[in-house]
Design an enzyme around this catalytic site. Sequence first.
Site, PDB file in Angstrom:
ATOM      1  N   GLN A   1      -6.064  -2.368  -2.312  1.00 50.55           N
ATOM      2  CA  GLN A   1      -5.423  -1.109  -1.924  1.00 50.55           C
ATOM      3  C   GLN A   1      -4.656  -0.504  -3.095  1.00 50.55           C
ATOM      4  OE1 GLN A   1      -5.154  -4.083  -0.325  1.00 50.55           O
ATOM      5  NE2 GLN A   1      -4.863  -3.819   1.889  1.00 50.55           N
TER       6      GLN A   1
ATOM      7  N   THR B   1       0.843  -1.198   0.000  1.00 47.67           N
ATOM      8  CA  THR B   1       0.000   0.000   0.000  1.00 47.67           C
ATOM      9  C   THR B   1       0.873   1.242   0.000  1.00 47.67           C
ATOM     10  OG1 THR B   1      -1.731  -1.159   1.222  1.00 47.67           O
ATOM     11  CG2 THR B   1      -1.806   1.241   1.264  1.00 47.67           C
TER      12      THR B   1
ATOM     13  N   GLN C   1     -10.227   1.693  -3.203  1.00 43.96           N
ATOM     14  CA  GLN C   1      -9.777   1.404  -1.836  1.00 43.96           C
ATOM     15  C   GLN C   1      -8.480   2.148  -1.555  1.00 43.96           C
ATOM     16  OE1 GLN C   1      -9.661  -2.761  -0.808  1.00 43.96           O
ATOM     17  NE2 GLN C   1      -8.678  -2.402   1.157  1.00 43.96           N
ATOM     18  N   ASP C   2      -8.442   2.862  -0.411  1.00 40.45           N
ATOM     19  CA  ASP C   2      -7.224   3.565   0.038  1.00 40.45           C
ATOM     20  C   ASP C   2      -6.786   4.674  -0.913  1.00 40.45           C
ATOM     21  OD1 ASP C   2      -7.362   1.712   2.033  1.00 40.45           O
ATOM     22  OD2 ASP C   2      -5.371   0.871   1.754  1.00 40.45           O
TER      23      ASP C   2
ATOM     24  N   TRP D   1      -8.819   1.184  12.212  1.00 42.77           N
ATOM     25  CA  TRP D   1      -7.711   0.432  11.633  1.00 42.77           C
ATOM     26  C   TRP D   1      -6.707   0.031  12.715  1.00 42.77           C
ATOM     27  CZ3 TRP D   1      -3.332   3.066   8.372  1.00 42.77           C
ATOM     28  CH2 TRP D   1      -2.530   2.080   7.782  1.00 42.77           C
TER      29      TRP D   1
ATOM     30  N   ASP E   1     -12.144   2.524   3.101  1.00 41.32           N
ATOM     31  CA  ASP E   1     -11.061   3.188   3.854  1.00 41.32           C
ATOM     32  C   ASP E   1     -10.358   4.246   2.996  1.00 41.32           C
ATOM     33  OD1 ASP E   1     -11.719   1.178   5.667  1.00 41.32           O
ATOM     34  OD2 ASP E   1     -10.033  -0.088   5.112  1.00 41.32           O
TER      35      ASP E   1
ATOM     36  N   ARG F   1     -13.866   3.267  10.427  1.00 44.27           N
ATOM     37  CA  ARG F   1     -13.669   2.061  11.229  1.00 44.27           C
ATOM     38  C   ARG F   1     -12.241   2.080  11.785  1.00 44.27           C
ATOM     39  NH1 ARG F   1     -12.777  -3.266   7.428  1.00 44.27           N
ATOM     40  NH2 ARG F   1     -11.484  -2.336   5.794  1.00 44.27           N
TER      41      ARG F   1
END
Length: 518
Positions: free
Chosen positions: A312, A282, A334-335, A426, A356, A424
Site C-alpha cells: 500500500q 496506508t 497498490q492503493d 473491502w 485496489d 472487490r
Amino acid sequence: MAMKLSVFLLFISLISFFAPAVSSVASNGVDYWCSKTPHPEPCKYFMQQNSKHFAVPKQESEFRRMAMSLALDRALTAQNHNKWLGSKCRNHKEKVAWADCLKLYQDTINQLNHTLDSNTKCTDFDAQTWLSTALTNLETCRAGFVELGVPDYVLPLMSNNVTKLISNTLALRNASTVPETYKGGFPSWVKPGDRKLLQTSPVRPNLVVAQDGSGNYRTIKAALDAAAKRTGSGRFVIHVKRGVYKENLEIGNKMKNIMLVGDGLRYTIITGSRSVGGGFTTFNSATVAVTGDGFIARGITFRNTAGPQNHQAVALRAGSDLSVFYQCGFEGYQDTLYVHSQRQFYKECYIYGTVDFIFGNAAVVLQNCMIYARRPMDKQKNVVTAQGRTDPNQNTGISIHNSRVMAAPDLVPVLSKFKTFLGRPWKEYSRTVYMQTYLDSLVDPAGWLEWSGNFALNTLFYGEYKNIGPAASTSGRVKWRGYRVITSATEASKFTVGSFIAGNSWLPATGVPFRSGL
C-alpha cells in the site's frame, strides 16, 4: 355520603394501580427510543448514566439530535483516553498507528460538532455525509493497527462504543436524505468569482511556487504555510509552476478553499515514496493528504514511487468535502487514490495502479476519467476499486461514469499473464457502480473478485449500467446476490453527479464542466 366515599376510594386505588405504569413509561422513554436503533444497549446505558442531560425526547428529530450529542460526548471521552495511551505504545509501529488515531478521532469530533452546530445551514444530506465520514474515520483508526501487524495491545485499550453510537445516528436519518440544492444553485461558502477558476483561462493566483526562484516560494509546503496564515477562508489560489516537487503535503481541516493549479498533469508533479512496506500506515503513506473543505486541484499529477513491492502506497488521500480534481493525474501501484471520505468529484483525470487502486469510503463520482491498470507483481491480480462502506446507512460509494478502463503500456505486452477485475468488497456494504463506461479486453469476464470467501457477497452493491467495449458483456459476470445489471435509468440516476454527490448545489460554482445526469 358512603357512596361518595367508596367512589373516592375507587379513584385512589385506580391512581395507585396506574401510577407504576405511568412512571414506567416516563422512565422507559429513553429505552423506547433507543430500541429503534441498531445498537440499543450503549444508547440506553449512556443516556441513563447522564439522565439530566438526556431528557426523554418527544419526537424522533429531538432524539436524533440527542443521539448525536451522545456520540460527540463519548468521542470526546475516548479522545482524552486515547491521548493517555501514547505512553503505552511499545514500538514504532504502534506509535505510528496511534498517532493516526488521534488525528482521526479529532476529525470525528469536528464532523459531529459541524453536524450539531446551529449556525451551520445543514441539510439532511450534509448531515448524512458528515456522520458517514465520522464513522469512516474510526474504521480507518482500527485498520492502521491491523495492517502494521500490531492489533493486540494498544488497539483493545482503545475499545469504546463511539462507532455504535454514530451508527445509531446514521440509522435515524430523516425519511428523505436526497440531495437538496442551495438557493441559486450555489452553497453559501462559494463566492461568485469562483466559477471561473477551473476554466481554461489563466487563473490569477494569490501565490506562485517555482523551483527556479521566479515565484513567491520554491516549495509547495512553504506556500501552504503562508496560506494557513491568511485571514478569512475565501478561495486561495496557489499556482505551482512546472517541475517535479518531492514533497509530502498535508492540507488540514483548517485550510479551507485552497486551490492548487499546475501547468498540466505532464509538467507539474508532486511525488513521494511512503508506503506500508516502509513502515507507514496506508492512511499516512499519502504523498498529498487533504481534509480542508472545498479543495480544488487542476493540472497536477500526484505520484507515489514506492513501487508494487512495498504494497500500500497512496499518491493522494482525499477527505475534503465538496472537493474537485480536474485534469489531474494519480500514479502509483497498490492503493494509488484513497477517496477516504466526504463528497468528491474527479473530471478528466488519469489514474494508474494495480491492486485496489481507487479505494476508500467517500461519496465520489469519477466522470470522463482514464483508468489504467499497470503491471502488478507476479501472481498478483489487478483490482480497480475497493470500496469501504461499513454501514448500510452511509451515503457513500464509488461511481465511475462515462470513463475508460484500459491497460497501461507496461501491462499490454503481458496481458495474458494477469487478470484484472472491476472491484472487490473491502468492507461489508461495499458499493460501486460503472455506468456508460468503456471496458477494454483486460477486464476478466467475471467482472468482480471476492475479498475473502463469501465475505460481503450478499450485502455489497455492485452495479453496471450500459457499459461498452470488449469486456462490457455481463453474461459471464459473478452470480452474487449483491451484484446487479442495472437496466432502469431511474436506478442508474441515483449514482449520477446530481443525485449521488448533490453536485448541482456546489459544482457550478467551480466552473468544472460536468454532466449532472446520465
